[in-house]
Design a protein around this motif. Structure first.
Motif, PDB file in Angstrom:
ATOM      1  N   UNK A   1       0.936  -1.269  -0.214  1.00 58.76           N
ATOM      2  CA  UNK A   1      -0.382   0.093  -0.013  1.00 58.76           C
ATOM      3  C   UNK A   1       1.205   1.257   0.378  1.00 58.76           C
ATOM      4  N   UNK A   2       0.808   2.253  -1.039  1.00 61.13           N
ATOM      5  CA  UNK A   2       1.076   3.733  -1.096  1.00 61.13           C
ATOM      6  C   UNK A   2       0.581   4.430  -0.692  1.00 61.13           C
ATOM      7  N   UNK A   3       0.795   5.298   0.646  1.00 65.49           N
ATOM      8  CA  UNK A   3       0.136   6.508   0.537  1.00 65.49           C
ATOM      9  C   UNK A   3      -0.266   7.544  -0.412  1.00 65.49           C
ATOM     10  N   UNK A   4      -1.580   8.141   0.091  1.00 65.27           N
ATOM     11  CA  UNK A   4      -2.239   9.038  -0.801  1.00 65.27           C
ATOM     12  C   UNK A   4      -1.041  10.260  -1.792  1.00 65.27           C
ATOM     13  N   UNK A   5      -0.034  10.403  -0.679  1.00 62.27           N
ATOM     14  CA  UNK A   5       0.459  11.431  -1.400  1.00 62.27           C
ATOM     15  C   UNK A   5       1.617  10.400  -2.514  1.00 62.27           C
ATOM     16  N   UNK A  55       3.536  -1.498  10.929  1.00 55.98           N
ATOM     17  CA  UNK A  55       4.433  -0.500  11.292  1.00 55.98           C
ATOM     18  C   UNK A  55       2.929   0.297  12.599  1.00 55.98           C
ATOM     19  N   UNK A  59       3.422   4.321  11.984  1.00 56.69           N
ATOM     20  CA  UNK A  59       2.696   4.568  10.953  1.00 56.69           C
ATOM     21  C   UNK A  59       1.667   3.786  10.824  1.00 56.69           C
ATOM     22  N   UNK A  60       1.489   2.711  10.962  1.00 55.89           N
ATOM     23  CA  UNK A  60       0.328   1.533  10.461  1.00 55.89           C
ATOM     24  C   UNK A  60       0.592   1.518   8.865  1.00 55.89           C
ATOM     25  N   UNK A  61       1.592   1.524   8.288  1.00 53.76           N
ATOM     26  CA  UNK A  61       2.278   0.970   6.939  1.00 53.76           C
ATOM     27  C   UNK A  61       2.584  -0.679   6.806  1.00 53.76           C
ATOM     28  N   UNK A  70       9.937   2.108  -0.046  1.00 55.65           N
ATOM     29  CA  UNK A  70       9.960   3.213   0.492  1.00 55.65           C
ATOM     30  C   UNK A  70      10.141   3.986  -0.347  1.00 55.65           C
ATOM     31  N   UNK A  93       9.776   6.671  10.214  1.00 52.30           N
ATOM     32  CA  UNK A  93       8.638   6.248  10.792  1.00 52.30           C
ATOM     33  C   UNK A  93       7.894   7.586  11.185  1.00 52.30           C
ATOM     34  N   UNK A 133       6.512  10.304   7.868  1.00 53.22           N
ATOM     35  CA  UNK A 133       5.370   9.866   8.031  1.00 53.22           C
ATOM     36  C   UNK A 133       4.314   8.937   8.611  1.00 53.22           C
ATOM     37  N   UNK A 134       4.536   9.146   9.507  1.00 54.24           N
ATOM     38  CA  UNK A 134       3.267   8.625  10.696  1.00 54.24           C
ATOM     39  C   UNK A 134       2.154   9.447  10.701  1.00 54.24           C
ATOM     40  N   UNK A 168       0.533  10.741   7.852  1.00 56.49           N
ATOM     41  CA  UNK A 168      -0.044  10.326   6.845  1.00 56.49           C
ATOM     42  C   UNK A 168      -1.316   9.000   6.620  1.00 56.49           C
ATOM     43  N   UNK A 169      -1.295   8.764   7.837  1.00 48.51           N
ATOM     44  CA  UNK A 169      -2.425   7.761   8.517  1.00 48.51           C
ATOM     45  C   UNK A 169      -2.976   8.439   9.531  1.00 48.51           C
ATOM     46  N   UNK A 218      -7.514  11.956   8.545  1.00 46.48           N
ATOM     47  CA  UNK A 218      -7.126  13.122   7.450  1.00 46.48           C
ATOM     48  C   UNK A 218      -7.508  12.231   6.484  1.00 46.48           C
ATOM     49  N   UNK A 224      -9.007  10.552   2.776  1.00 47.19           N
ATOM     50  CA  UNK A 224      -8.655   9.573   2.387  1.00 47.19           C
ATOM     51  C   UNK A 224      -9.840   8.836   1.326  1.00 47.19           C
ATOM     52  N   UNK A 225      -9.440   9.054   0.139  1.00 49.12           N
ATOM     53  CA  UNK A 225     -10.143   8.923  -1.386  1.00 49.12           C
ATOM     54  C   UNK A 225     -10.031   7.570  -1.410  1.00 49.12           C
ATOM     55  N   UNK A 279     -10.069   3.842  -3.323  1.00 44.41           N
ATOM     56  CA  UNK A 279      -9.448   3.523  -4.184  1.00 44.41           C
ATOM     57  C   UNK A 279     -10.056   2.416  -5.019  1.00 44.41           C
TER      58      UNK A 279
END
Lengths: 185, 804
Positions: free
Chosen positions: A114-118, A152, A155-157, A163, B31, B34-35, B37-38, B42, B44-45, B47
């Protein structure tokens, strides 16, 4: 005085040992333990065997749509094509049919890459450039069980999410632009 | 050995060194970057596969075609103009562009709710199952019929011209109540002007596509007049023609007191005293007649009442010509009334008279009726120019031959109810052209109604906020036994309801658009839902049909459809059966370029085929009509002296009563106490009607319109100086109706001694992104009742402004 000297040299040896012990403990923690502590193991909502689906081709489920976008993980509609009724006796088959197909719910798969929205990522140019899927994704051709999903904690990723440095390195190696707006629109 | 302080520090130092040689700190740094981002809040559309669905926008009556971008077919992420739609040709107004914020609004009512405490308590609403809510309403309606008082049920709808309006009307006819009302609209008074002049009570339409010269009497042409989509597309054409030095580009003369968006972009802006537009129209007509600049042969052939005439009793009556040439309509008088030099009026008259395709348009906005006599003055100016003829600039909006409604066979109870005067008509005996008047209804209801209103249903309207002079609604609702709201939003009116049966939003339901305001061609479109309902809401049409079915008898017979969709399909079947018109194909200008008499050939097979095409976002159209062939006035001609208007004043020998004339607005309040005039204005970037201003649009407001929670009024710098006010100062704005705190914006485009205030701010309901932002002028305006039509209108008030 002498005694004191002796003492100090003894002390410094002991001190060095303590310092070294701390050093080793931290190294072990940092290299061996922490990777496992950072990630929590999550199970997928149900099991899926890629091997059992070898009568179909990869593109039956993972295909490019007409507008050039990539379908990625199949939606429940795709499963419905064959599994409208159970195709076996397993527990996972029951879950699929009763919990998802009959209730018309999407399976909330955890996506390993999964890639982030940005990040703007399109499979199409990578495929057109001749890259193999396994350059970035795991090889599923002989996979009977889905690997545990490692999330993670911070971060939830997923652990497998590629990366930015990996993207940039590959782009640089192949002479592809690394401008910001190549991947961040 | 004790593990002392020193040993601990040694161990820690080692640990720090070890940690720095492990990947841990770098991993954690990465980490933590990018923390964010989730974070769960926030947006998030989703997919998934992207699809597009074309439909028609029903957020206003403009009839624009839009396209929705959907993810997975059930999450809408974008609305854009449909380039294949002939009305807006791909353009989109800010309201539609932010339309999805209504669909996913946090203030949506997601299921039926009922007030368990005192009316108006926001916290008193508790969920109630649909069946229970419906049966509660049904019981009340059935009981009123059983008690022989069906006329105690009333409805206010904000849907001006769709099938939903017709369905309500059908329900009320069958149920037996005359108290069905619509929110005010400019077409209310426009229709009356057409009735007096042509004998047809239909709205008028303007062939602006072929205009070369437009006199706009206070119509904000790109600020929401008519169909915003059509006007914006047209304005684009004119600009393009001008920049490429091509003809025909229309010359636009904007006549209004404030430098509005249209005035700023027009070729000329003629600032006049607010409310004197009709006086200027008569002034221009005076010059045209005096200088013999009018279309003499047209007037001689087609017009009645231009010259003096004799009525059926043999009494000599004044004609429009001698009225215009009389001293009370002299050029100097027009100059005094409008504040414009006589030379300018003469110049405008000459320009207007000599341009080949010149037209005068009027009407401040779509939802504001004008005085009928003023409407008539604007129309008379066009008659002098000869604009109402075959292929002329003005025609009657053609009707759409939809499938007819089944005949209502009212039972005895209904007949008794319908025999009662509707509540607005109770004191209306002196109003010669009395039609349904919402203000009249509310006024009588709030004072001493001759009979009580037990159930008031409010559908797609928010009179508690958006009705100019809304205090009258606040007073009236106190007198109502039980209030039902069909709104899907917790708006000011819903807050006052006893029960709310939420409707789907415009994008989750079938609806239709019958005609486009101001468009000469006939137009019909079906708005199909772009996605399934997101919540436990129900189409108000379905609720109404279910209600009728459960009532049985003649009510059920009059509304025989299974569902609202079936009803619409039935009407479209009727449209197809007429064999008229065609579905507009992809050529974007084909609809507007269809001339009179050139009816397009039907390109649909049958009702089902037409329905399929309409439901996919296309529209049906037909050619304009020749107004001269439709005249049904007593004289059989276009009348400038109105024989259908009979009133007491007329009988008393005041001939000007049956001629287009001007009367200045008489505002209450002491001139010393209230030395200024407050005028409200509307704009395209600020939603002011049933729909609140969505956050996307609030983002586009300048900080001299809204700053934090303060809204601004516009004031001429000299007026501000005389009041001791400067840019950004807080001030108390007071009118006889009320007061509020505003801030001052100095604006050279304002008229001296006039305060301009935008409509669309000052909400008290909804959520934190909408409520308490600015002030609402509707609480400050004065309602003026037109003695000829009984229609109320409110856009001004006397005012004072003092430093807060």
């Amino acid at each position: 005085m002498n005694e004191e000297k002796k003492n100090t040299s003894g002390k410094s040896r002991v001190g060095g040992a303590i310092f070294f012990a701390g050093f080793i403990v931290a190294l072990v923690f940092g290299w061996v333990l922490s990777p496992n502590l950072i990630y929590s193991q999550r199970m997928q909502p149900m099991q899926f065997s890629h091997v059992a689906h070898q009568d179909s081709s990869c593109e039956d489920c993972h295909f490019f749509r007409e507008d050039g976008t990539y379908s990625g993980i199949p939606r429940i509609e795709k499963c419905k094509e064959c599994h409208e009724a159970p195709m076996g006796e397993t527990e996972d088959e029951r879950i699929l049919v009763e919990e998802y197909i009959q209730k018309d719910r999407e399976i909330p798969w955890r996506v390993y890459a999964w890639q982030p929205d940005n990040v703007y990522f399109s499979h199409a140019p990578h495929k057109a450039g001749g890259m193999e899927c396994v350059a970035c994704h795991r090889d599923v051709s002989s996979e009977e069980k889905l690997p545990p999903y490692q999330e993670n904690r911070l971060t939830g990723y997923s652990k497998n999410t590629m990366k930015m440095d990996a993207c940039e390195k590959c782009h640089a190696d192949r002479g592809i632009s690394n401008n910001c707006n190549t991947c961040h629109k | 050995m004790m593990f002392g302080r020193r040993a601990f520090l040694q161990f820690a130092a080692g640990a720090v060194g070890g940690t720095l040689l492990s990947p841990l700190p770098w991993k954690l740094a990465d980490d933590s970057a990018i923390w964010s981002q989730n974070w769960s809040w926030r947006p998030s559309p989703e997919r998934g596969p992207i699809t597009k669905k074309a439909t028609i926008c029903t957020l206003c009556e403009g009839g624009c075609g839009i396209r929705a971008r959907l993810v997975n077919g059930n999450r809408a992420v974008l609305l854009e103009g449909n380039p294949e739609h002939p009305i807006n040709r791909g353009g989109i107004c800010p309201l539609a562009a932010s339309g999805l914020q209504f669909l996913y609004a946090p203030y949506r009512i997601t299921q039926p709710i009922k007030q368990t405490q005192k009316r108006g308590e926001a916290s008193g609403f508790k969920p109630i199952p649909w069946d229970e809510a419906m049966s509660e309403l049904l019981d009340k309606l059935v009981n009123l019929r059983t008690g022989g008082t069906p006329h105690a049920v009333a409805c206010i709808t904000g849907q001006g011209q769709g099938s939903m309006r017709d369905l309500w009307q059908q329900f009320f006819d069958a149920y037996g109540s005359p108290n069905f009302f619509q929110m005010p609209s400019h077409s209310d008074s426009l229709k009356l002007a057409a009735f007096l002049t042509l004998g047809k009570e239909e709205p008028l339409a303007f062939a602006l596509e072929k205009a070369s010269y437009i006199l706009s009497f206070g119509s904000d042409l790109i600020g929401g007049w008519g169909s915003p989509g059509r006007m914006l597309a047209l304005w684009g054409d004119w600009n393009a023609a001008q920049s490429e030095n091509k003809t025909p580009s229309a010359k636009i003369i904007q006549i209004e007191s404030r430098c509005s968006m249209s005035a700023a972009k027009a070729d000329r802006w003629i600032p006049i005293i607010p409310g004197s537009e009709a006086a200027l129209a008569l002034g221009i007509a005076h010059v045209m007649v005096k200088e013999n600049l009018y279309d003499t042969s047209y007037v001689a052939t087609n017009v009645f009442g231009f010259e003096d005439w004799t009525d059926s009793q043999g009494k000599a009556r004044q004609g429009f010509k001698s009225f215009l040439l009389a001293s009370e309509n002299s050029l100097e008088e027009a100059s005094r009334r409008t504040g414009l030099e006589p030379a300018k009026i003469v110049e405008l008259a000459k320009d207007f008279a000599t341009q080949p395709n010149a037209v005068a348009v009027w009407g401040k906005s779509r939802d504001l009726p004008e005085k009928v006599h003023h409407e008539l003055a604007f129309l008379a100016l066009n008659v002098l120019k000869g604009n109402l003829k075959s292929q002329g600039m003005i025609s009657l909006a053609p009707s759409v031959p939809l499938g007819p409604m089944p005949q209502v066979l009212a039972d005895e109870v209904a007949q008794q109810g319908l025999a009662r005067k509707s509540l607005d008509q109770v004191k209306a005996q002196d109003i010669p052209l009395s039609r349904k008047s919402l203000y009249g209804f509310l006024k009588n209801l709030s004072e001493a109604p001759s009979y009580p209103i037990e159930v008031l249903m409010i559908h797609e309207a928010n009179p508690a906020y958006s009705l100019p002079g809304n205090q009258v609604f606040q007073k009236a609702i106190q007198k109502v036994g039980w209030v039902v709201s069909f709104s899907s939003y917790m708006d000011e009116t819903s807050l006052q309801a006893d029960i709310i049966l939420p409707n789907h939003t415009a994008f989750e339901r079938y609806d239709d658009v019958i005609g486009v305001p101001g468009l000469p061609q006939a137009y019909y479109a079906v708005a199909a839902p772009i996605l399934p309902p997101q919540w436990n809401t129900r189409h108000s049409g379905d609720v109404l049909l279910q209600m009728s079915k459960n009532m049985g008898g003649s009510v059920a017979d009059a509304l025989p459809w299974k569902s609202y969709d079936a009803f619409l399909q039935d009407r479209v079947k009727g449209l197809a059966a007429s064999g008229r018109g065609a579905v507009a194909q992809t050529s974007a200008r084909q609809l507007q370029e269809t001339p009179e008499g050139a009816s397009p050939k039907a390109n649909y097979k049958d009702g089902a085929d037409l329905w399929k095409k309409l439901a996919s976002g296309q529209c049906w159209y037909d050619a304009p009509q020749n107004p001269l062939q439709l005249v049904q006035s007593p004289s059989g001609k276009i009348e400038l002296a109105f024989q259908s208007l009979q009133s007491k004043e007329l009988e008393a020998g005041k001939d000007e009563q049956c001629l287009p004339n001007f009367s200045s607005i008489a505002l209450s309040g002491n001139e010393k106490e209230y030395p200024l005039t407050l005028v409200s204005y509307q704009a395209l970037f600020l939603s002011h009607g049933y729909l609140p201003n969505p956050p996307f649009m609030t983002k586009t407001l300048w900080d001299f319109i809204l700053r934090n929670d303060d809204s601004f009024v516009e004031l001429h710098p000299e007026t501000a100086r005389s009041l001791g006010l400067d840019e950004g100062n807080r001030a108390v704005l007071k009118t006889p109706a009320g007061e509020c705190i505003v801030r001052v914006h100095l604006f050279p485009g304002a008229r001296l001694d006039v305060i301009y205030m935008p409509q669309g701010l000052g909400h008290k309901a909804y959520d934190q992104y909408i409520q308490s932002k600015g002030a609402n002028p509707n609480e400050l305006l004065e309602v003026q009742m037109d003695p000829v039509s009984g229609l109320g209108t409110a856009w001004a008030a006397r005012a004072q402004l003092r430093r807060a």
